[in-house]
Write a protein that holds these residues in place. Structure first.
Motif, PDB file in Angstrom:
ATOM      1  N   GLU A   1      -4.137  -5.472   6.179  1.00 14.20           N
ATOM      2  CA  GLU A   1      -3.085  -4.462   5.991  1.00 14.20           C
ATOM      3  C   GLU A   1      -3.654  -3.143   5.491  1.00 14.20           C
ATOM      4  O   GLU A   1      -3.109  -2.079   5.786  1.00 14.20           O
ATOM      5  N   LEU A   2      -4.760  -3.203   4.737  1.00 16.68           N
ATOM      6  CA  LEU A   2      -5.403  -1.958   4.307  1.00 16.68           C
ATOM      7  C   LEU A   2      -5.987  -1.223   5.509  1.00 16.68           C
ATOM      8  O   LEU A   2      -5.900   0.007   5.593  1.00 16.68           O
ATOM      9  N   LYS A   3      -6.552  -1.958   6.445  1.00 20.64           N
ATOM     10  CA  LYS A   3      -7.060  -1.332   7.666  1.00 20.64           C
ATOM     11  C   LYS A   3      -5.921  -0.637   8.418  1.00 20.64           C
ATOM     12  O   LYS A   3      -6.074   0.495   8.890  1.00 20.64           O
TER      13      LYS A   3
ATOM     14  N   CYS B   1      -6.720   8.248   3.000  1.00 21.54           N
ATOM     15  CA  CYS B   1      -7.169   6.864   3.134  1.00 21.54           C
ATOM     16  C   CYS B   1      -7.629   6.310   1.785  1.00 21.54           C
ATOM     17  O   CYS B   1      -8.109   7.051   0.918  1.00 21.54           O
TER      18      CYS B   1
ATOM     19  N   ASN C   1       0.355   3.793  -3.150  1.00 17.80           N
ATOM     20  CA  ASN C   1      -0.179   5.143  -2.956  1.00 17.80           C
ATOM     21  C   ASN C   1       0.923   6.159  -2.677  1.00 17.80           C
ATOM     22  O   ASN C   1       0.742   7.108  -1.912  1.00 17.80           O
TER      23      ASN C   1
ATOM     24  N   SER D   1     -12.379   1.248   0.334  1.00 17.35           N
ATOM     25  CA  SER D   1     -12.520  -0.090  -0.233  1.00 17.35           C
ATOM     26  C   SER D   1     -13.986  -0.403  -0.494  1.00 17.35           C
ATOM     27  O   SER D   1     -14.868  -0.114   0.319  1.00 17.35           O
TER      28      SER D   1
ATOM     29  N   LEU E   1     -10.158   1.104  -3.949  1.00 21.00           N
ATOM     30  CA  LEU E   1      -9.848  -0.274  -4.288  1.00 21.00           C
ATOM     31  C   LEU E   1     -11.143  -1.071  -4.302  1.00 21.00           C
ATOM     32  O   LEU E   1     -11.904  -1.050  -3.327  1.00 21.00           O
TER      33      LEU E   1
ATOM     34  N   TYR F   1      -3.053   0.425   7.176  1.00 25.28           N
ATOM     35  CA  TYR F   1      -2.580   1.566   6.370  1.00 25.28           C
ATOM     36  C   TYR F   1      -3.509   2.768   6.566  1.00 25.28           C
ATOM     37  O   TYR F   1      -3.046   3.892   6.790  1.00 25.28           O
ATOM     38  N   ASN F   2      -4.808   2.531   6.477  1.00 29.17           N
ATOM     39  CA  ASN F   2      -5.760   3.633   6.607  1.00 29.17           C
ATOM     40  C   ASN F   2      -5.743   4.234   8.010  1.00 29.17           C
ATOM     41  O   ASN F   2      -5.904   5.451   8.181  1.00 29.17           O
TER      42      ASN F   2
ATOM     43  N   ASN G   1      -4.451  -8.830   2.732  1.00 24.96           N
ATOM     44  CA  ASN G   1      -4.608  -7.532   2.069  1.00 24.96           C
ATOM     45  C   ASN G   1      -5.618  -6.649   2.795  1.00 24.96           C
ATOM     46  O   ASN G   1      -5.395  -5.444   2.976  1.00 24.96           O
TER      47      ASN G   1
ATOM     48  N   TYR H   1       0.811  -1.221   0.000  1.00 26.26           N
ATOM     49  CA  TYR H   1       0.000   0.000   0.000  1.00 26.26           C
ATOM     50  C   TYR H   1       0.840   1.265   0.000  1.00 26.26           C
ATOM     51  O   TYR H   1       0.467   2.262  -0.624  1.00 26.26           O
TER      52      TYR H   1
END
Length: 308
Positions: free
Chosen positions: A141-143, A155, A102, A158, A110, A145-146, A138, A98
């Motif tokens: 890890e997105l949680k 952010c 980004n 998704s 996404l 990252y945000n 994924n 991520y």
């Protein structure tokens, strides 16, 4: 807005295919199994020179027959589109970096194609190659990252897209629970193109499970479009056009499905294509009137015409 009212206007967003490779074998996909081409970075740079000439173009969505993240130059391609807002459609089974994705803070959406809540059912629908563990990694890890980036206001939203088929109608409400757990902002249910009889045969079951899903979504504050009145072909109040890996331009997703191309971006100006004789059927709304998506939406209205 109904797409029939938007066919005259040139797109503000295009969907770009950078590879036709995909390890999956989804039951509803019309991808040819031997399609395994990938756009070179040099060819992308040539394409970009053409993209900048499209008036009002502000968003690029990476979506096509293949899995965009399998393109070896994918992150570098994203980095060379920092003047555009970026959406990525993915199966979710290819691990995502991520921070790298980004780097220029322009990837804000996404769209994960998730058709079931369990590994066994995902494999039944999409093939044994589906890596459910990578999907969950994924999403987790997105949680993270945000959570780290939310104070910077960058952010990545998704969206979960589920294509309804004979295996997953009962999964519709369960997918809302999964979406809530992983902080999705929206869930989109797609009816399978070209399968009007499937929709007719399962109408009551579809309506019942969608009603349950919508109730759950309301509780979790997750946005869900009407299953029977949803147009994924519309973005930024325009029709989303497609450019495939060969540079062939299609005015909409149904045109892609029907192989109705209006030209090639490597040799022609997009504005000229849009106003060409070849594009008149689309601009007159003839594709909307025969579109499988709209026909299936109309089935639920018991013959009510949804356009003038």
């Amino acid at each position: 807005m109904h797409p029939l009212k938007l066919t005259e206007k040139m797109p503000k967003a295009v969907s770009l295919e950078v590879t036709t490779s995909c390890p999956l074998n989804c039951s509803y996909c019309y991808r040819k199994k031997d399609a395994n081409s990938t756009m070179t970075f040099e060819k992308f740079l040539e394409l970009k020179e053409r993209l900048v000439k499209i008036p009002e173009l502000s968003r690029i969505t990476f979506c096509g027959i293949g899995e965009a993240l399998l393109c070896k130059d994918f992150y570098e391609i994203i980095h060379n589109l920092k003047e555009y807002r970026i959406s990525v459609v993915t199966s979710g089974m290819i691990l995502i970096d991520y921070e790298k994705l980004n780097k220029f803070k322009n990837v804000d959406l996404l769209i994960f194609s998730i058709d079931a809540t369990t590994e066994s059912l995902m494999k039944k629908i999409c093939g044994e190659a589906y890596n459910f563990k990578n999907l969950i990694k994924n999403l987790e890890e997105l949680k993270s990252y945000n959570k780290k980036m939310r104070f910077e206001g960058v952010c990545i939203n998704s969206v979960m897209n589920c294509t309804i088929n004979e295996h997953n109608i009962e999964e519709m409400p369960k997918l809302i629970d999964m979406a809530a757990e992983h902080k999705f902002v929206s869930v989109h249910y797609s009816l399978p193109w070209g399968r009007e009889q499937f929709v007719r045969d399962n109408m009551e079951k579809l309506k019942q499970n969608f009603a349950l899903a919508r109730l759950k979504a309301k509780k979790y504050h997750i946005f869900v479009e009407d299953l029977f009145d949803s147009y994924c072909c519309v973005m930024l109040d325009r029709i989303l056009s497609y450019i495939n890996i060969k540079g062939e331009v299609f005015p909409c997703g149904y045109a892609l499905y029907k192989n109705y191309k209006i030209g090639n971006i490597f040799s022609e100006n997009v504005e000229d294509m849009w106003n060409s004789k070849e594009n008149q059927d689309f601009k007159l709304g003839n594709f909307c009137r025969e579109c499988s998506l709209i026909k299936m939406n109309e089935i639920s209205r018991e013959g009510e015409v949804m356009y003038e």
